[in-house]
Design an enzyme around this catalytic site. Sequence first.
Site, PDB file in Angstrom:
ATOM      1  N   TYR A  17      -8.129  53.349 -36.323  1.00 20.25           N
ATOM      2  CA  TYR A  17      -9.783  53.741 -36.828  1.00 20.25           C
ATOM      3  C   TYR A  17     -10.669  53.619 -35.708  1.00 20.25           C
ATOM      4  O   TYR A  17     -11.968  54.101 -35.226  1.00 20.25           O
ATOM      5  CB  TYR A  17     -10.218  52.125 -38.024  1.00 20.25           C
ATOM      6  CG  TYR A  17     -11.417  51.891 -38.598  1.00 20.25           C
ATOM      7  CD1 TYR A  17     -12.622  53.328 -39.475  1.00 20.25           C
ATOM      8  CD2 TYR A  17     -12.366  51.588 -38.176  1.00 20.25           C
ATOM      9  CE1 TYR A  17     -13.798  53.065 -39.972  1.00 20.25           C
ATOM     10  CE2 TYR A  17     -13.736  51.130 -38.018  1.00 20.25           C
ATOM     11  CZ  TYR A  17     -13.880  52.229 -39.150  1.00 20.25           C
ATOM     12  OH  TYR A  17     -14.795  52.161 -39.135  1.00 20.25           O
ATOM     13  N   GLU A  39     -17.355  50.381 -46.742  1.00 18.26           N
ATOM     14  CA  GLU A  39     -18.337  48.927 -45.723  1.00 18.26           C
ATOM     15  C   GLU A  39     -18.791  47.541 -47.304  1.00 18.26           C
ATOM     16  O   GLU A  39     -18.927  47.180 -47.344  1.00 18.26           O
ATOM     17  CB  GLU A  39     -19.882  49.386 -44.843  1.00 18.26           C
ATOM     18  CG  GLU A  39     -19.318  49.973 -44.082  1.00 18.26           C
ATOM     19  CD  GLU A  39     -18.552  49.034 -43.255  1.00 18.26           C
ATOM     20  OE1 GLU A  39     -18.776  47.694 -42.964  1.00 18.26           O
ATOM     21  OE2 GLU A  39     -17.886  49.419 -42.297  1.00 18.26           O
ATOM     22  N   TRP A  47     -11.062  43.634 -43.524  1.00 22.43           N
ATOM     23  CA  TRP A  47     -11.599  45.521 -42.977  1.00 22.43           C
ATOM     24  C   TRP A  47      -9.796  45.636 -42.524  1.00 22.43           C
ATOM     25  O   TRP A  47     -10.388  46.631 -43.470  1.00 22.43           O
ATOM     26  CB  TRP A  47     -12.019  45.543 -41.525  1.00 22.43           C
ATOM     27  CG  TRP A  47     -12.120  46.476 -41.454  1.00 22.43           C
ATOM     28  CD1 TRP A  47     -11.700  47.416 -40.170  1.00 22.43           C
ATOM     29  CD2 TRP A  47     -13.592  47.870 -42.208  1.00 22.43           C
ATOM     30  NE1 TRP A  47     -12.233  48.339 -40.537  1.00 22.43           N
ATOM     31  CE2 TRP A  47     -12.623  48.843 -41.587  1.00 22.43           C
ATOM     32  CE3 TRP A  47     -13.740  47.295 -43.356  1.00 22.43           C
ATOM     33  CZ2 TRP A  47     -13.992  49.889 -41.990  1.00 22.43           C
ATOM     34  CZ3 TRP A  47     -14.819  49.297 -43.426  1.00 22.43           C
ATOM     35  CH2 TRP A  47     -14.289  50.330 -42.887  1.00 22.43           C
TER      36      TRP A  47
END
Length: 185
Positions: A17, A39, A47
């Site tokens: 990512y 998000e 995350w």
Amino acid sequence: MSWYCDIAPGHPFHGPYHDQEYGFPLTDERALFERLCLEIFQAGLSWLIVLKKRPAMVAAFDGFDVDKVAAYGEAEMTRLLADPGIIRNRRKLDAIVENARRLQALRAREGGFAAWIERHHPLTKENWVKLFKATFVFMGGEVVGEFLMSIGYLPGSHREDCPVRLRLNAFEVPWARVGADFYLK
């Protein structure tokens, strides 16, 4: 989030990512919607949890196709709430469906999500948050800030000495068109 440049390289989830997506410009509606949804799912969680569950969430949400998600009703919500592979928070799930519907309306009015974002650029983070709160649901400073940083509309995704930041210099990153100092206002 410059600390991300320290922990992400070589990590099986953060690494790809960080190296291939974070901070890179996006214009594809499906990809933008997915990123906004991720998000939202991240709010209050790590995350890493989101990245680990991402493949299951892509599958569960029909590839984050805006029109398919906007058509979800109670049967789809029941299915989602029963899926252990995804983040099962009813408020977040409701927000994803509602935001898909709002994106359809935005598409009709503005020509699409990417066009709407570009039309408002540049804004300070504070003004972006106000705009997103007026347009979508489940929007806070962290969700909006990370979303916009992740697609290149706010600076800060990578340290200046990060090799990915150096690669980003080859792209027309939106925040760089006005410079980082603009966002300090």
